[in-house]
Structures are given as C-alpha cells and as structure tokens.
Design an enzyme around this catalytic site. Structure first.
Site, mmCIF file in Angstrom:
data_model
loop_
_atom_site.group_PDB
_atom_site.id
_atom_site.type_symbol
_atom_site.label_atom_id
_atom_site.label_comp_id
_atom_site.label_asym_id
_atom_site.label_seq_id
_atom_site.Cartn_x
_atom_site.Cartn_y
_atom_site.Cartn_z
ATOM 1 N N HIS A 17 -6.181 -1.553 3.998
ATOM 2 C CA HIS A 17 -7.202 -1.032 3.094
ATOM 3 C C HIS A 17 -7.214 -1.910 1.856
ATOM 4 C CE1 HIS A 17 -9.005 1.941 0.151
ATOM 5 N NE2 HIS A 17 -9.956 1.624 1.020
ATOM 6 N N LYS A 66 -0.691 -1.639 -3.436
ATOM 7 C CA LYS A 66 -0.959 -0.247 -3.828
ATOM 8 C C LYS A 66 0.192 0.683 -3.445
ATOM 9 C CE LYS A 66 -5.168 -0.114 -1.857
ATOM 10 N NZ LYS A 66 -6.495 0.454 -1.474
ATOM 11 N N GLN A 83 -0.398 -10.658 2.609
ATOM 12 C CA GLN A 83 -0.827 -11.672 1.646
ATOM 13 C C GLN A 83 -1.562 -12.798 2.342
ATOM 14 O OE1 GLN A 83 -0.806 -15.381 -0.358
ATOM 15 N NE2 GLN A 83 0.697 -15.025 1.236
#
Length: 167
Positions: A17, A66, A83
């Site tokens: 997400h 997050k 990443q």
C-alpha cells in the site's frame, strides 16, 4: 502544487500500500522532504530510494515506512524488496511519461509505504510495491480521479484488508 496518489496491490502479508506525494522541490514538497529526513521516529527511518548503490531514483524519492520495524526480517523486507519496488515504480513512471519531464530534476516524491511485519516473499513484496507505486503515480497525475461516480459506488462496498463493515 502537490499531487497525491494511492495504490494497493497484492494480497495477504506481501501486499503493498503506497501513498505517493509529488511536487516541485522549491515548494512544500521540498520542505516536507527535509523535515521527514531530519526527524525520524522510533522504527520509522526515512531514506532516499535508490535503484542500486550510487544510483538514486529520479525524481528524488524519500521512502517512509508506515509500519514500525519489528524484526530483522521486517527490516530486510522494507529496506530491500519494498524499497527496490518503490524505486522501480517511480523510475518507470518517469521513463514512461506518466510523470512530466520537469519531474526528473525539479520534483520530489515522498512514498509512504506499508510493509506487513509478516511479509514472507521478497519477490512478491518487490512486485507489489513496484506496481502499487506506478499506480499511485498514475493516479496522482490523473485529473478527476476518482470520479464522483466512483466515490458514490465505493460507498456501497467500503472495505480494506483489516476491516469490512457488516451490512
């Protein structure tokens, strides 16, 4: 000017997400990038996305997790395949013309990235983050997305991977 896009791809613990924020370096995005990079919190370490060591992404992209990093595997899934997927997605969006030419050197991107602490398939984490980032870039630049019609239809089926209201 700030452009904002969202993308969700995959399922289960390897889903991705992305919330993607894009805009010129000389505006609020430049300030946000410096602020994020200079104020990490416990378990949240903003860093510059790279395609490989010594090859940064264009536009310059700051990766912000997050989810609080909890285990060595979670750290590796975040700093490694997630990443790399974000780096691939942003770069592909630039090279495919999803992002305008001025984005290459004059814009900043900030990717807020969810990596599930239970992620267990590096290749799926990579693929899902690549696809979700590219989708978020497309949506950030798509005028009028989502439409009012799409919003109204979505009200009838609100859900996310963690909760679906009872009808």
């Amino acid at each position: 000017m700030i452009k904002i896009g969202e993308g969700f791809c995959g399922s289960g613990p390897n889903a991705a997400h992305i919330n993607l924020f894009l805009g010129p370096k000389n505006g609020p995005m430049g300030t946000a990038t410096v602020t994020a990079a200079s104020s990490p919190g416990p378990g949240h370490i903003p860093f510059q996305a790279v395609l490989k060591p010594n090859m940064p992404v264009k536009p310059t992209t700051v990766f912000i997790g997050k989810a609080v990093l909890t285990t060595p595997n979670h750290e590796n899934m975040t700093w490694g395949p997630a990443q790399a997927g974000v780096a691939h997605g942003v770069t592909k969006a630039l090279l495919d013309g999803v992002l305008p030419p001025e984005a290459e050197d004059e814009w900043i991107a900030v990717a807020a990235v969810w990596v599930n602490p239970l992620a267990d398939d590096a290749d799926q984490v990579y693929a899902n983050n690549c696809e979700a980032t590219y989708l978020a870039a497309q949506r950030a630049l798509a005028k009028g997305w989502p439409s009012r019609k799409e919003l109204a239809e979505a009200l009838g089926s609100i859900s996310n991977p963690f909760y679906t209201p009872k009808k």
